[in-house]
Design a protein around this motif. Sequence first.
Motif, mmCIF file in Angstrom:
data_model
loop_
_atom_site.group_PDB
_atom_site.id
_atom_site.type_symbol
_atom_site.label_atom_id
_atom_site.label_comp_id
_atom_site.label_asym_id
_atom_site.label_seq_id
_atom_site.Cartn_x
_atom_site.Cartn_y
_atom_site.Cartn_z
ATOM 1 N N VAL A 61 -3.653 4.901 0.342
ATOM 2 C CA VAL A 61 -3.437 5.442 1.852
ATOM 3 C C VAL A 61 -4.493 5.351 2.621
ATOM 4 C CG1 VAL A 61 -3.056 7.580 3.234
ATOM 5 C CG2 VAL A 61 -1.843 7.199 1.084
ATOM 6 N N ARG A 62 -4.512 4.698 3.847
ATOM 7 C CA ARG A 62 -5.814 4.325 4.557
ATOM 8 C C ARG A 62 -6.591 5.444 4.916
ATOM 9 N NH1 ARG A 62 -1.647 0.917 6.917
ATOM 10 N NH2 ARG A 62 -1.978 -1.368 6.603
ATOM 11 N N SER A 63 -6.250 6.603 5.119
ATOM 12 C CA SER A 63 -7.060 7.828 5.421
ATOM 13 C C SER A 63 -7.946 8.374 4.297
ATOM 14 C CB SER A 63 -6.254 9.081 5.954
ATOM 15 O OG SER A 63 -5.338 9.456 5.029
ATOM 16 N N ASP A 64 -7.523 7.867 3.069
ATOM 17 C CA ASP A 64 -8.076 8.284 1.596
ATOM 18 C C ASP A 64 -9.090 7.309 1.456
ATOM 19 O OD1 ASP A 64 -7.158 10.829 1.660
ATOM 20 O OD2 ASP A 64 -5.787 10.293 0.191
ATOM 21 N N SER A 124 -0.325 8.557 -3.810
ATOM 22 C CA SER A 124 -1.577 7.622 -3.769
ATOM 23 C C SER A 124 -2.933 8.269 -4.587
ATOM 24 C CB SER A 124 -2.048 7.553 -2.295
ATOM 25 O OG SER A 124 -3.436 6.807 -2.088
ATOM 26 N N TYR A 151 7.350 4.007 -3.890
ATOM 27 C CA TYR A 151 6.500 4.708 -2.810
ATOM 28 C C TYR A 151 5.774 3.596 -2.014
ATOM 29 C CZ TYR A 151 7.662 9.061 -4.877
ATOM 30 O OH TYR A 151 8.171 10.085 -5.744
ATOM 31 N N HIS A 164 0.823 -1.259 0.128
ATOM 32 C CA HIS A 164 -0.090 -0.125 0.067
ATOM 33 C C HIS A 164 0.747 1.231 0.159
ATOM 34 C CE1 HIS A 164 0.758 -0.485 4.425
ATOM 35 N NE2 HIS A 164 0.855 1.013 4.479
ATOM 36 N N PHE A 165 0.419 2.239 -0.183
ATOM 37 C CA PHE A 165 1.045 3.654 -0.268
ATOM 38 C C PHE A 165 0.645 4.403 1.248
ATOM 39 C CE2 PHE A 165 -0.528 3.203 -4.724
ATOM 40 C CZ PHE A 165 0.814 3.573 -5.289
ATOM 41 N N GLU A 166 1.926 5.129 1.593
ATOM 42 C CA GLU A 166 1.844 5.963 2.711
ATOM 43 C C GLU A 166 1.740 7.358 2.345
ATOM 44 O OE1 GLU A 166 1.467 5.452 5.760
ATOM 45 O OE2 GLU A 166 1.224 3.102 5.804
ATOM 46 N N ASN A 167 2.408 7.758 1.030
ATOM 47 C CA ASN A 167 2.630 8.979 0.591
ATOM 48 C C ASN A 167 1.315 9.345 0.050
ATOM 49 O OD1 ASN A 167 3.015 10.981 -1.399
ATOM 50 N ND2 ASN A 167 5.119 11.013 -0.970
ATOM 51 N N ARG A 168 0.763 10.409 0.615
ATOM 52 C CA ARG A 168 -0.851 10.673 0.075
ATOM 53 C C ARG A 168 -0.921 11.178 -1.068
ATOM 54 N NH1 ARG A 168 -4.407 13.806 4.256
ATOM 55 N NH2 ARG A 168 -4.214 11.890 5.346
#
Length: 417
Positions: free
Chosen positions: A137-140, A17, A197, A10-14
């Motif tokens: 990104v999890r928050s997105d 992502s 990323y 997964h991506f951590e860079n928003r």
Amino acid sequence: MNLMKDNHVHFENRRISRRFFAFIWLMYALLYMTRSCFSSAMAAIVKEGVLTLTETSWISAAFYIAYTPMQIVGGLFADKYSPEKLITIGLLGSAASNIVIFFCQNYAVMLIAWVFSAMIQFALWPAVFKIVSSQLVRSDRSSMVFYLSFATSGGLMISYVAAAFIPRWQDNFALSAVVLLLLAAAMPLACRCANRYLIPDREKVQPVMVEEKAERENHTSTVKLFLTGGLVAVLPAVLIRTMVENATKTLSPTMLMQSYEGVSPMLGNLLNILIIASGILGMLLIKTVVYPRLIKNEIACYLLMLLCAFPFVVLLHGVGEAPIALMILALCVTALTLTSTHMLTQYYTTRYEKHGKDGTAAGLINAASSLGLVLQYCLFGPLADSFGWQQTIWIWIGMVAVAILTIAFAVRPTKRI
């Protein structure tokens, strides 16, 4: 890490992502545009006498007859293999089918090519949903599921805009082939740019949590999970809703052309763009006003949308006798309410991500939706040819009533997951 090879990343860079999601959204919208070639060209094909409404309906039905069972397989594949690789395979195979149809308009050849296109796209939607629900990104992820809901309507609208202005309906397939080949070439390039990323899923999770998740996945029966979570009860409603909602969009140009003098295929397609746009507006309204602000349960909101759509489906029974403006209004409100249910089922599907079954759940829901399209194309075109549009709409009315009863039984179980 490599998106074309790895699955649990997964991506951590928003910023990266979101860029990758923008590419995936555009890719799926354009793919859906190419998948709608027969539907958007249907009015022109019927008017030219190349094929009858029944024959064009059977080609579209054959696509989804092949596509439906493959969605279950595609969901399983999306949970195990690289979604990006599965998407690339589907794009290339579908491009080949469109090239064949452009050069040969023999009914049997078109039928076989379109069935092949359906089979090669077996994992496309589960793979796209897997990317959005587990690689961004999890928050997105929640907001991106919402934006993804617009991809099908966006692709369908592009398809009808192209059909309205392309002089020869055969050119729809040439345009589709070019678009699909470009997308297939762009996918590996986009993945290569994003690879550096990526982060393995397990790298950011504590060992105990990983063990607990693995144990839960191994010991939880998938069938039991879908039963207790309400998915099995949701599927029939998805099937019925798809039949009616898609029929009001794909058949409305032909229905208006045959029911009202002065409505040409071009005008019918342009009016249909207004109907599709109403569906997009409906998703925006439901997300900003109703869900989750007023109603937090996706399936309860789904039930509300069906109840709101019902009187306007009843109003459609006046087609050919009532003023055309009233019919367009009824079609627009039907699209406004029913299109949002697609978005709601996507939010519901994300509940299975914590069990590692989001790809499988997405495949099952898409299979139910695809089966609805099979039945729509098999039934509604021939029924309209044989008995007329008013009798066909009586069936739509009854089906919406059944969907309301079915989805009502699914509201309570969905609270358990």
